[in-house]
Motif scaffolding. Structure first.
Motif, PDB file in Angstrom:
ATOM      1  N   ASP A   1     -40.083 -11.341   1.040  1.00 17.33           N
ATOM      2  CA  ASP A   1     -38.655 -11.586   1.267  1.00 17.33           C
ATOM      3  C   ASP A   1     -38.185 -12.895   0.632  1.00 17.33           C
ATOM      4  O   ASP A   1     -37.465 -13.687   1.242  1.00 17.33           O
ATOM      5  N   GLY A   2     -38.594 -13.124  -0.602  1.00 18.68           N
ATOM      6  CA  GLY A   2     -38.144 -14.296  -1.342  1.00 18.68           C
ATOM      7  C   GLY A   2     -38.897 -15.574  -1.039  1.00 18.68           C
ATOM      8  O   GLY A   2     -38.622 -16.613  -1.649  1.00 18.68           O
ATOM      9  N   GLN A   3     -39.859 -15.523  -0.113  1.00 22.20           N
ATOM     10  CA  GLN A   3     -40.589 -16.708   0.301  1.00 22.20           C
ATOM     11  C   GLN A   3     -42.051 -16.622  -0.133  1.00 22.20           C
ATOM     12  O   GLN A   3     -42.672 -15.558  -0.077  1.00 22.20           O
ATOM     13  N   LEU A   4     -42.592 -17.763  -0.554  1.00 21.88           N
ATOM     14  CA  LEU A   4     -44.026 -17.909  -0.725  1.00 21.88           C
ATOM     15  C   LEU A   4     -44.593 -18.438   0.579  1.00 21.88           C
ATOM     16  O   LEU A   4     -44.219 -19.528   1.040  1.00 21.88           O
ATOM     17  N   TYR A   5     -45.475 -17.656   1.198  1.00 19.34           N
ATOM     18  CA  TYR A   5     -46.153 -18.077   2.424  1.00 19.34           C
ATOM     19  C   TYR A   5     -47.588 -18.444   2.072  1.00 19.34           C
ATOM     20  O   TYR A   5     -48.268 -17.707   1.356  1.00 19.34           O
TER      21      TYR A   5
ATOM     22  N   THR B   1     -37.998 -26.303  -1.563  1.00 17.56           N
ATOM     23  CA  THR B   1     -38.145 -27.172  -0.396  1.00 17.56           C
ATOM     24  C   THR B   1     -39.137 -26.542   0.586  1.00 17.56           C
ATOM     25  O   THR B   1     -38.877 -25.471   1.143  1.00 17.56           O
ATOM     26  N   TRP B   2     -40.261 -27.205   0.793  1.00 13.37           N
ATOM     27  CA  TRP B   2     -41.289 -26.689   1.688  1.00 13.37           C
ATOM     28  C   TRP B   2     -40.887 -26.810   3.155  1.00 13.37           C
ATOM     29  O   TRP B   2     -40.186 -27.751   3.552  1.00 13.37           O
ATOM     30  N   ARG B   3     -41.379 -25.887   3.940  1.00 12.40           N
ATOM     31  CA  ARG B   3     -41.200 -25.939   5.400  1.00 12.40           C
ATOM     32  C   ARG B   3     -42.531 -25.601   6.058  1.00 12.40           C
ATOM     33  O   ARG B   3     -43.168 -24.602   5.716  1.00 12.40           O
ATOM     34  N   LYS B   4     -42.959 -26.442   6.994  1.00 14.49           N
ATOM     35  CA  LYS B   4     -44.156 -26.128   7.762  1.00 14.49           C
ATOM     36  C   LYS B   4     -43.798 -25.131   8.843  1.00 14.49           C
ATOM     37  O   LYS B   4     -42.818 -25.314   9.578  1.00 14.49           O
ATOM     38  N   VAL B   5     -44.565 -24.053   8.932  1.00 15.09           N
ATOM     39  CA  VAL B   5     -44.266 -22.984   9.885  1.00 15.09           C
ATOM     40  C   VAL B   5     -44.993 -23.290  11.194  1.00 15.09           C
ATOM     41  O   VAL B   5     -46.233 -23.396  11.219  1.00 15.09           O
TER      42      VAL B   5
ATOM     43  N   MET C   1     -49.790 -23.239   8.222  1.00 14.45           N
ATOM     44  CA  MET C   1     -49.007 -22.325   7.390  1.00 14.45           C
ATOM     45  C   MET C   1     -47.771 -23.047   6.879  1.00 14.45           C
ATOM     46  O   MET C   1     -47.133 -23.808   7.618  1.00 14.45           O
ATOM     47  N   TYR C   2     -47.453 -22.792   5.607  1.00  8.92           N
ATOM     48  CA  TYR C   2     -46.264 -23.359   4.975  1.00  8.92           C
ATOM     49  C   TYR C   2     -45.535 -22.250   4.229  1.00  8.92           C
ATOM     50  O   TYR C   2     -46.135 -21.245   3.827  1.00  8.92           O
ATOM     51  N   CYS C   3     -44.227 -22.436   4.042  1.00  6.45           N
ATOM     52  CA  CYS C   3     -43.475 -21.486   3.229  1.00  6.45           C
ATOM     53  C   CYS C   3     -42.424 -22.222   2.418  1.00  6.45           C
ATOM     54  O   CYS C   3     -42.000 -23.330   2.766  1.00  6.45           O
ATOM     55  N   VAL C   4     -42.010 -21.600   1.306  1.00  6.25           N
ATOM     56  CA  VAL C   4     -40.983 -22.164   0.436  1.00  6.25           C
ATOM     57  C   VAL C   4     -40.194 -21.017  -0.177  1.00  6.25           C
ATOM     58  O   VAL C   4     -40.763 -19.996  -0.562  1.00  6.25           O
ATOM     59  N   ASN C   5     -38.883 -21.185  -0.231  1.00  9.21           N
ATOM     60  CA  ASN C   5     -38.006 -20.198  -0.850  1.00  9.21           C
ATOM     61  C   ASN C   5     -38.120 -20.335  -2.368  1.00  9.21           C
ATOM     62  O   ASN C   5     -37.901 -21.411  -2.919  1.00  9.21           O
TER      63      ASN C   5
END
Length: 396
Positions: free
Chosen positions: A83-87, A112-116, A101-105
């Motif tokens: 869904d458009g994100q790299l997990y 911009t990275w986000r920690k899940v 776990m991290y994801c980025v659009n």
């Protein structure tokens, strides 16, 4: 069958690496992050603030700098595109295996990275060299090598095999065959009950998703490298082992497995049971259960701990990895992108490639380019970059 090409036109290319993660997006762009290289006798993680983007159509690399909750530099990560994100889950950083776990659009251009941070459920124990399938908006993880406290090891069902050479006090390292599901919509982890003939614990195996089925092949446990193939029904969470009707490829680890059609899987490379880097390619027919070794133009390019992604027209894009047995000699990291053609191209693609490849040396073609329909002309002009002379310059 013509089974491939190697891009060599980009003036700037991503640095050689192994143990990285890579995905291909819907617009036929290959994204590469992380991994490591060898410097002198040390293993050096590559930049965690850079993501490299390879335009498969043009054969051109770009690098973008990332912000946000940036992951630490790592290798052995399990990455997927959903869904458009790299997990990204797991992997090994400076402190060893992790379960973060991290994801980025990858679609908004911001990187911009986000920690899940899970809202529900128990996060799997730290591990690397794990694999995953994506299905109906969820990510299903299998296996890997990592550590557990002695109190968390359940020897009754043999889902964790201890590496007797690696333990500290009451913490043990080893291989597992656990299945964990992450639901991004719910930000939750679950440990499903599975049925059937469960594969033995392993790591550095390869996985692929086709329809509602997830497949794994090979991998390592202790000193054994396997060549078995297993199927998970992702609706019922039921395992089954597939027994091929033809001889199987030799056992291996650090290889790749890619679904190239509804009924066909492509296996490439890896480290064999006798610790030889491999360059063989195999197709497995899921209907007939037959393995077929294929001839391809990259037979002199062994690879292990590389990535393989499905691109346009069922091409498989292999990037990076090592041509050495990295546990003994660790100098042969690679940064070329190998393209494997898995099926006959449509007429549009054949015309596009023929014109782009020959136009520079054919005056008649050059003079007639303006007669092409606008869409084809634009595609040809982009593709011409792929075939222009190379002046490679690796990033440092």
């Amino acid at each position: 069958m013509d089974t491939g090409a190697e891009s060599q036109c980009s003036e700037l290319v991503a640095r050689e690496r192994s143990g990285h993660t890579a995905v291909v997006t819907d617009d036929n762009l290959l994204y590469v992050w992380g991994g490591y290289v060898s410097v002198a006798e040390s293993e050096v993680f590559l930049s965690n603030t850079q993501i490299w983007v390879y335009d498969i159509q043009q054969g051109v690399w770009e690098v973008f700098y990332m912000t946000g909750e940036v992951p630490p530099p790592m290798s052995g990560i399990c990455g997927c595109f959903l869904d458009g994100q790299l997990y990204m889950f797991g992997g090994c950083d400076m402190n060893g295996q992790t379960n973060q776990m991290y994801c980025v659009n990858l679609t908004d251009g911001n990187y911009t990275w986000r920690k899940v941070r899970a809202k529900r459920g128990s996060v799997p124990s730290p591990r690397d060299k794990v694999s995953c399938w994506t299905y109906e908006g969820r990510i299903i993880y299998f296996g890997g090598y990592g550590h557990k406290a002695l109190s968390d090891i359940d020897n009754s069902n043999r889902n964790f095999i201890v590496d007797e050479a690696a333990w500290v006090e009451d913490v043990f390292w080893g291989w597992n065959n656990e299945v964990h599901i992450f639901d991004p919509a719910q930000t939750s982890w679950t440990r499903p009950h599975t049925c059937g003939n469960t594969p033995a614990p392993r790591a550095a195996h390869a996985s692929a998703t086709s329809g509602c089925k997830g497949y794994i092949f090979g991998g390592r446990v202790m000193e054994t490298r396997k060549n078995d193939i297993h199927c998970m029904d992702l609706n019922t969470m039921t395992w089954s082992e597939i027994i091929p009707v033809t001889p199987s490829p030799v056992g291996r680890s650090w290889h790749t497995l890619t679904a190239v059609s509804e009924n066909t899987l492509f296996l490439f490379g890896g480290l064999s049971s006798n610790c030889t880097p491999m360059s063989d390619g195999w197709l497995f027919d899921l209907q007939t259960k037959k393995w077929t070794e294929i001839q391809h133009p990259h037979g002199n390019k062994p690879r292990l701990w590389h990535t393989a992604c499905l691109g346009r027209d069922s091409d498989v894009i292999v990037f990076g990895g090592s041509c050495d047995y990295i546990l003994l000699v660790d100098t042969g990291h690679c940064n070329d992108a190998l393209v494997f053609q898995m099926q006959p191209y449509p007429l549009y693609r054949i015309c596009e490639d023929f014109i782009a490849k020959n136009v520079r040396n054919n005056e008649l073609l050059r003079n007639q380019l303006h007669f092409l329909p606008p869409k084809l002309l634009s595609a040809v002009q982009r593709r011409m970059n792929f075939y222009r002379p190379s002046k490679k310059k690796s990033a440092q």
